[in-house]
Design a protein around this motif. Structure first.
Motif, PDB file in Angstrom:
ATOM      1  N   MET A  50     -14.375  26.928  -3.664  1.00  0.00           N
ATOM      2  CA  MET A  50     -15.039  26.450  -4.877  1.00  0.00           C
ATOM      3  C   MET A  50     -16.433  25.932  -4.529  1.00  0.00           C
ATOM      4  O   MET A  50     -16.635  25.292  -3.498  1.00  0.00           O
ATOM      5  N   ARG A  51     -17.375  26.223  -5.389  1.00  0.00           N
ATOM      6  CA  ARG A  51     -18.749  25.749  -5.232  1.00  0.00           C
ATOM      7  C   ARG A  51     -18.971  24.619  -6.234  1.00  0.00           C
ATOM      8  O   ARG A  51     -18.699  24.772  -7.426  1.00  0.00           O
ATOM      9  N   LEU A  52     -19.468  23.493  -5.743  1.00  0.00           N
ATOM     10  CA  LEU A  52     -19.628  22.296  -6.558  1.00  0.00           C
ATOM     11  C   LEU A  52     -21.102  21.909  -6.565  1.00  0.00           C
ATOM     12  O   LEU A  52     -21.713  21.721  -5.508  1.00  0.00           O
ATOM     13  N   LEU A  53     -21.667  21.817  -7.776  1.00  0.00           N
ATOM     14  CA  LEU A  53     -23.055  21.396  -7.927  1.00  0.00           C
ATOM     15  C   LEU A  53     -23.069  19.976  -8.481  1.00  0.00           C
ATOM     16  O   LEU A  53     -22.626  19.737  -9.604  1.00  0.00           O
ATOM     17  N   LEU A  54     -23.565  19.043  -7.708  1.00  0.00           N
ATOM     18  CA  LEU A  54     -23.699  17.657  -8.148  1.00  0.00           C
ATOM     19  C   LEU A  54     -25.157  17.439  -8.537  1.00  0.00           C
ATOM     20  O   LEU A  54     -26.051  17.487  -7.680  1.00  0.00           O
ATOM     21  N   ILE A  55     -25.399  17.204  -9.829  1.00  0.00           N
ATOM     22  CA  ILE A  55     -26.754  17.151 -10.379  1.00  0.00           C
ATOM     23  C   ILE A  55     -27.057  15.738 -10.855  1.00  0.00           C
ATOM     24  O   ILE A  55     -26.324  15.193 -11.696  1.00  0.00           O
ATOM     25  N   ASP A 111     -23.528  30.924 -10.845  1.00  0.00           N
ATOM     26  CA  ASP A 111     -22.548  31.406 -11.826  1.00  0.00           C
ATOM     27  C   ASP A 111     -21.631  30.261 -12.226  1.00  0.00           C
ATOM     28  O   ASP A 111     -20.480  30.172 -11.811  1.00  0.00           O
ATOM     29  N   ILE A 112     -22.172  29.360 -13.052  1.00  0.00           N
ATOM     30  CA  ILE A 112     -21.457  28.129 -13.417  1.00  0.00           C
ATOM     31  C   ILE A 112     -20.396  28.424 -14.473  1.00  0.00           C
ATOM     32  O   ILE A 112     -20.697  28.950 -15.536  1.00  0.00           O
ATOM     33  N   GLY A 113     -19.159  28.061 -14.166  1.00  0.00           N
ATOM     34  CA  GLY A 113     -18.055  28.338 -15.075  1.00  0.00           C
ATOM     35  C   GLY A 113     -17.574  27.141 -15.860  1.00  0.00           C
ATOM     36  O   GLY A 113     -16.817  27.286 -16.830  1.00  0.00           O
ATOM     37  N   ALA A 114     -17.996  25.939 -15.472  1.00  0.00           N
ATOM     38  CA  ALA A 114     -17.604  24.721 -16.190  1.00  0.00           C
ATOM     39  C   ALA A 114     -18.653  23.654 -15.925  1.00  0.00           C
ATOM     40  O   ALA A 114     -19.291  23.636 -14.862  1.00  0.00           O
ATOM     41  N   GLU A 116     -11.055  16.830  -8.777  1.00  0.00           N
ATOM     42  CA  GLU A 116      -9.760  17.510  -8.767  1.00  0.00           C
ATOM     43  C   GLU A 116      -9.521  18.244 -10.081  1.00  0.00           C
ATOM     44  O   GLU A 116      -9.012  19.378 -10.092  1.00  0.00           O
ATOM     45  N   GLU A 117      -9.880  17.623 -11.200  1.00  0.00           N
ATOM     46  CA  GLU A 117      -9.748  18.288 -12.501  1.00  0.00           C
ATOM     47  C   GLU A 117     -10.624  19.534 -12.551  1.00  0.00           C
ATOM     48  O   GLU A 117     -10.194  20.597 -13.030  1.00  0.00           O
ATOM     49  N   ALA A 118     -11.852  19.418 -12.057  1.00  0.00           N
ATOM     50  CA  ALA A 118     -12.761  20.564 -12.047  1.00  0.00           C
ATOM     51  C   ALA A 118     -12.219  21.699 -11.186  1.00  0.00           C
ATOM     52  O   ALA A 118     -12.267  22.874 -11.577  1.00  0.00           O
ATOM     53  N   ALA A 119     -11.673  21.356 -10.032  1.00  0.00           N
ATOM     54  CA  ALA A 119     -11.128  22.383  -9.144  1.00  0.00           C
ATOM     55  C   ALA A 119      -9.940  23.092  -9.780  1.00  0.00           C
ATOM     56  O   ALA A 119      -9.747  24.300  -9.597  1.00  0.00           O
ATOM     57  N   ALA A 120      -9.143  22.353 -10.534  1.00  0.00           N
ATOM     58  CA  ALA A 120      -7.948  22.933 -11.156  1.00  0.00           C
ATOM     59  C   ALA A 120      -8.281  23.955 -12.242  1.00  0.00           C
ATOM     60  O   ALA A 120      -7.418  24.738 -12.637  1.00  0.00           O
ATOM     61  N   THR A 125     -17.630  28.197  -9.617  1.00  0.00           N
ATOM     62  CA  THR A 125     -18.686  27.197  -9.504  1.00  0.00           C
ATOM     63  C   THR A 125     -18.588  26.235 -10.675  1.00  0.00           C
ATOM     64  O   THR A 125     -18.480  26.661 -11.828  1.00  0.00           O
ATOM     65  N   VAL A 126     -18.641  24.943 -10.385  1.00  0.00           N
ATOM     66  CA  VAL A 126     -18.597  23.906 -11.413  1.00  0.00           C
ATOM     67  C   VAL A 126     -19.773  22.954 -11.190  1.00  0.00           C
ATOM     68  O   VAL A 126     -20.078  22.588 -10.053  1.00  0.00           O
ATOM     69  N   ALA A 127     -20.431  22.566 -12.287  1.00  0.00           N
ATOM     70  CA  ALA A 127     -21.539  21.623 -12.219  1.00  0.00           C
ATOM     71  C   ALA A 127     -21.108  20.278 -12.781  1.00  0.00           C
ATOM     72  O   ALA A 127     -20.513  20.209 -13.858  1.00  0.00           O
ATOM     73  N   LEU A 128     -21.415  19.206 -12.060  1.00  0.00           N
ATOM     74  CA  LEU A 128     -21.141  17.842 -12.494  1.00  0.00           C
ATOM     75  C   LEU A 128     -22.471  17.117 -12.602  1.00  0.00           C
ATOM     76  O   LEU A 128     -23.168  16.936 -11.595  1.00  0.00           O
ATOM     77  N   VAL A 129     -22.851  16.685 -13.803  1.00  0.00           N
ATOM     78  CA  VAL A 129     -24.082  15.927 -13.989  1.00  0.00           C
ATOM     79  C   VAL A 129     -23.723  14.447 -13.882  1.00  0.00           C
ATOM     80  O   VAL A 129     -22.962  13.922 -14.688  1.00  0.00           O
TER      81      VAL A 129
END
Length: 218
Positions: free
Chosen positions: A1-6, A47-50, A135-139, A144-148
């Motif tokens: 999983m790719r995690l973008l912390l913005i 390629d952000i999916g969430a 963990e919720e994002a990974a599930a 790829t998921v972005a967290l602002v």
């Protein structure tokens, strides 16, 4: 999983360098709004999916242009909010009490999770709430998921959870407004930071080809 912390766009207290962690907090400045509008182009290679944001207004405002561009909902979660300053709220960031805020936060990343911010949370509570959102994002199963989120929270959580980022690195690398930390991994297997605001931290794996501006990481 790719995690973008913005990190969110600029707010007035950023411009004046004071601690400002209360919910819902202030809106973005005009500069902050421009920074938010620039995010979709800056992240066009991802390629952000969430997409997630904290309960503070500034992260939700920062996420909206990206959400519109991608056709995604912004999932608002309290776990992504800034580290509560407690009795240090409103202090200058580079004053003695403001520096104590970051010293305590980074001590959590170094393992002293029982320490408590004066009038605020301790490391168990802060890292636990952030872990729960990751963990919720990974599930969700998105690649790829972005967290602002917020500067101190991103730096502290990354130093605590990424195998290749220590406290010294996180403390010496402030994260500007809308700066991005890119990680790969999973809650179970651990995390590796690939890029910190455009600076390479680790060598990307075969499925990782772009930095926070969408350009190849060199």
């Amino acid at each position: 999983m790719r995690l973008l912390l913005i990190r969110h766009g600029q707010i007035p207290s950023n411009a004046h360098d004071v601690l400002d962690t209360r919910v819902p907090g202030p809106a973005l400045t005009e500069l902050g709004e421009r920074q938010a509008r620039a995010l979709p182009d800056a992240l066009r290679g991802e390629d952000i999916g969430a997409l997630f944001a904290s309960t503070l207004l500034r992260t939700q405002q920062t996420a909206r242009p990206l959400a519109r561009k991608l056709g995604l909902e912004v999932r608002v979660r309290d776990g992504l909010r800034e580290i509560t300053a407690g009795e240090l709220e409103g202090e200058p960031g580079y004053g003695e009490r403001g520096l104590r805020y970051m010293e305590i936060a980074f001590s959590w990343a170094a393992g002293q999770v029982g320490r408590r911010m004066p009038g605020g949370e301790n490391g168990v509570e802060m890292l636990g709430r952030y872990d729960a959102v990751v963990e919720e994002a990974a599930a969700l199963g998105a690649g790829t998921v972005a967290l602002v989120s917020h500067g101190a929270a991103i730096r502290t959580w990354t130093a605590a959870r990424a195998a290749d980022v220590d406290v010294e690195f996180a403390a010496s690398h402030p994260l500007d407004n809308t700066g991005v930390v890119i990680l790969e991994g999973s809650p179970e297997g651990g995390w590796e930071a690939l890029s910190w605001a455009g600076a390479v931290v680790s060598t990307p794996g075969p499925d990782s080809g772009s930095g926070p501006t969408g350009r190849p990481v060199e």
